[in-house]
Design a protein around this motif. Structure first.
Motif, PDB file in Angstrom:
ATOM      1  N   GLN A  99       1.302  -1.172   0.013  1.00 21.72           N
ATOM      2  CA  GLN A  99       0.233   0.120   0.000  1.00 21.72           C
ATOM      3  C   GLN A  99       0.651   1.231  -0.116  1.00 21.72           C
ATOM      4  OE1 GLN A  99      -2.321  -0.353   3.549  1.00 21.72           O
ATOM      5  NE2 GLN A  99      -1.028   0.984   4.657  1.00 21.72           N
ATOM      6  N   ARG A 100       0.669   2.518  -0.230  1.00 21.62           N
ATOM      7  CA  ARG A 100       0.670   3.400  -0.459  1.00 21.62           C
ATOM      8  C   ARG A 100       1.608   3.547   1.153  1.00 21.62           C
ATOM      9  NH1 ARG A 100       4.619   5.374  -2.654  1.00 21.62           N
ATOM     10  NH2 ARG A 100       3.457   3.968  -4.487  1.00 21.62           N
ATOM     11  N   GLU A 101       1.147   3.795   2.325  1.00 16.54           N
ATOM     12  CA  GLU A 101       1.221   4.368   3.811  1.00 16.54           C
ATOM     13  C   GLU A 101       1.801   3.008   4.138  1.00 16.54           C
ATOM     14  OE1 GLU A 101       1.716   7.445   4.557  1.00 16.54           O
ATOM     15  OE2 GLU A 101       0.084   8.124   2.644  1.00 16.54           O
ATOM     16  N   PRO A 158       4.966   0.365   0.704  1.00 20.56           N
ATOM     17  CA  PRO A 158       5.372   0.630  -0.919  1.00 20.56           C
ATOM     18  C   PRO A 158       6.348  -0.552  -1.182  1.00 20.56           C
ATOM     19  CG  PRO A 158       6.399   2.380  -0.060  1.00 20.56           C
ATOM     20  CD  PRO A 158       5.018   1.551   1.034  1.00 20.56           C
ATOM     21  N   ASN A 196      -0.521   4.559  -7.682  1.00 20.62           N
ATOM     22  CA  ASN A 196      -1.683   4.527  -6.232  1.00 20.62           C
ATOM     23  C   ASN A 196      -1.325   3.583  -5.932  1.00 20.62           C
ATOM     24  OD1 ASN A 196      -2.191   7.418  -7.473  1.00 20.62           O
ATOM     25  ND2 ASN A 196      -3.404   6.143  -8.631  1.00 20.62           N
ATOM     26  N   GLY A 232       1.143   1.442  -4.347  1.00 23.28           N
ATOM     27  CA  GLY A 232       1.495   1.373  -3.617  1.00 23.28           C
ATOM     28  C   GLY A 232       3.051   1.193  -4.588  1.00 23.28           C
ATOM     29  N   ASP A 259       6.285   1.406  -6.116  1.00 24.77           N
ATOM     30  CA  ASP A 259       6.805   2.519  -7.279  1.00 24.77           C
ATOM     31  C   ASP A 259       7.903   1.792  -8.693  1.00 24.77           C
ATOM     32  OD1 ASP A 259       6.102   4.343  -5.428  1.00 24.77           O
ATOM     33  OD2 ASP A 259       7.387   4.283  -4.231  1.00 24.77           O
TER      34      ASP A 259
END
Length: 103
Positions: free
Chosen positions: A10-12, A25, A52, A54, A56
């Motif tokens: 996930q992103r966070e 991420p 979006n 997560g 990169d």
């Protein structure tokens, strides 16, 4: 293909009570080049979806491998020392051969 292997992406970043990362991420490094995740709009849109979620995607040098790029950075300090040692050893061998021919 990648997301099922990493269900906690996930992103966070979230850590448990011990400080261990439980979710966060994922970074994937790949090389770039003609037609591979370049600056064309379709490629930018393709990279937005994983971002979006997560993931990169890091773009490396064209036609390079991810390991080689990092190794080049580490090797940059090793290579001059290796070259110096090679020249020293070659000079010693040449000196021994010159001495052997004199006898």
């Amino acid at each position: 293909v990648i997301l099922p292997c990493y269900p906690n992406v996930q992103r966070e970043t979230v850590r448990d009570a011990t400080g261990q990362k439980t979710t966060g991420p994922l970074f994937i490094k790949t090389d770039t080049g003609p037609g591979r995740l370049s600056k064309e709009l379709s490629h930018v849109e393709f990279r937005e979806e994983p971002f979006n979620k997560g993931v990169d995607i890091g773009l490396g040098l064209p036609n390079g491998t991810e390991a080689i790029q990092e190794m080049d950075q580490g090797y940059s300090e090793f290579k001059p020392a290796c070259d110096k040692s090679t020249i020293r050893v070659a000079a010693m061998k040449m000196a021994l051969r010159v001495e052997a021919q004199k006898i």
